[in-house]
Design a protein around this motif. Sequence first.
Motif, PDB file in Angstrom:
ATOM      1  N   UNK A 317       0.848  -1.184   0.000  1.00 54.20           N
ATOM      2  CA  UNK A 317       0.000   0.000   0.000  1.00 54.20           C
ATOM      3  C   UNK A 317       0.882   1.231   0.000  1.00 54.20           C
ATOM      4  N   UNK A 318       0.342   2.343  -0.499  1.00 54.05           N
ATOM      5  CA  UNK A 318       1.071   3.608  -0.494  1.00 54.05           C
ATOM      6  C   UNK A 318       0.175   4.719   0.024  1.00 54.05           C
ATOM      7  N   UNK A 323       1.725   2.072   7.011  1.00 57.56           N
ATOM      8  CA  UNK A 323       2.942   1.623   7.667  1.00 57.56           C
ATOM      9  C   UNK A 323       3.260   0.217   7.183  1.00 57.56           C
ATOM     10  N   UNK A 324       4.519  -0.101   7.147  1.00 55.35           N
ATOM     11  CA  UNK A 324       4.927  -1.420   6.697  1.00 55.35           C
ATOM     12  C   UNK A 324       5.901  -2.030   7.688  1.00 55.35           C
ATOM     13  N   UNK A 325       5.767  -3.336   7.880  1.00 54.73           N
ATOM     14  CA  UNK A 325       6.677  -4.008   8.796  1.00 54.73           C
ATOM     15  C   UNK A 325       6.627  -5.511   8.626  1.00 54.73           C
ATOM     16  N   UNK A 326       7.401  -6.188   9.437  1.00 56.38           N
ATOM     17  CA  UNK A 326       7.484  -7.643   9.395  1.00 56.38           C
ATOM     18  C   UNK A 326       6.532  -8.240  10.423  1.00 56.38           C
ATOM     19  N   UNK A 327       5.790  -9.272  10.024  1.00 54.96           N
ATOM     20  CA  UNK A 327       4.898  -9.952  10.954  1.00 54.96           C
ATOM     21  C   UNK A 327       5.756 -10.636  12.020  1.00 54.96           C
ATOM     22  N   UNK A 374      -4.901   3.198   8.125  1.00 57.81           N
ATOM     23  CA  UNK A 374      -6.042   3.610   8.947  1.00 57.81           C
ATOM     24  C   UNK A 374      -6.550   4.958   8.457  1.00 57.81           C
ATOM     25  N   UNK A 375      -7.808   5.234   8.776  1.00 58.48           N
ATOM     26  CA  UNK A 375      -8.449   6.479   8.361  1.00 58.48           C
ATOM     27  C   UNK A 375      -8.004   7.636   9.254  1.00 58.48           C
TER      28      UNK A 375
END
Length: 384
Positions: A317-318, A323-327, A374-375
């Motif tokens: 997503x952009x 936010x992006x991360x490792x599970x 998130x909104x």
Amino acid sequence: MKTKSLGSVRKSFSPWTDPDAKPFIRFENVTKTFDGTAAIDDLSADVYEREFFALLGASGSGKSTLLRLLAGFETPTRGRIVLDGEDMTGIPPHKRPVNMMFQSYALFPHMNVEQNIAFGLKQDGMAKSERNDRIAEVLKLVKLENYGRRKPHQLSGGQQQRVALARSLVKRPKVLLLDEPLGALDKKLREETQFELTDLQYELGITFIMVTHDQEEAMTMADRIAVMGDGRILQIGTPPEIYEAPTSRFVADFIGTVNIFDGTVTARNGDRLKLETGAGHLLEVDANEESVSRARSGEKAAYAVRPEKLRISAKELTGPNVLSGEVWEIAYIGDMTSFHLKMDDGKIVRVSMVNASRESPVQLTWHDRAWVSFDPDAGLLLAN
């Protein structure tokens, strides 16, 4: 057996919103010190008649001390407590219109159920015939009509809890104080008893004040919750107000699970703020009126958002609020799945996803890359 839901009745009960309503119990600048240390620190609060009021806090927050002050087991160092218009100063516990139910239940092991319930009435010199009527009344109330001759050791934990409740109610107090009343019950029985106790409180019309460290218990049972810390009340509100609109970082972090993003305000457009976090993430968030008036460009700010307000995706997503991360961790709880994502800067972000179908719509496992979004109105800009 309950024949109707009391939800609509409880929802309409809100005397604290009426400026003309008179508090039933008033704590006025109450302080209690032990060896020079304040267990209760200049505390003021109002409780209304027929309210189910919860004192919620960690060990050492002062909640049990406040309950004991109301019961008369402790005396305020300063301030006063007023109950139904009467100053409680100097009034001993046995002459106060309150009764207390202890976590341990404190049942007399050598007495049967009826004798345990009758003990206080007998001490007051009540006639035997009236005592018997009262005992029968409360046994029916707590659904123990056929258990009057049993000893405490012949009862389950839930039944002992009901006996303790009956003994507390039999003298018909104006206020019932409950100190961790369900702490000794197993999880399933505790959940069932929570609803029974709230229904019983409404039917009796008695003001209940409960001490608990269990957030779920307070959220389920209370009309309002007072969150306590260091002998002070940090916030009083209904369960939705406490959860969705905490007034401080402490309350936001204490109630439930929350993600708090610390950053710097980079721009403001009306009620919308742009925050840049220390990890370089850009957030665009709505803010409450009070915090917007303070948030200026270049100032530090903190944004709190609950895990269930976040969306998680295995697809990239952009944009803002992504936010992006490792599970890092996955917890399947049955009705929901909880994901812990470890961001590149080491921060852990928690996401909760309701399991609306038997097969999860998000196929993620440990160490996968995931994106959350998130909104702008999903969370709250914190006051501090």
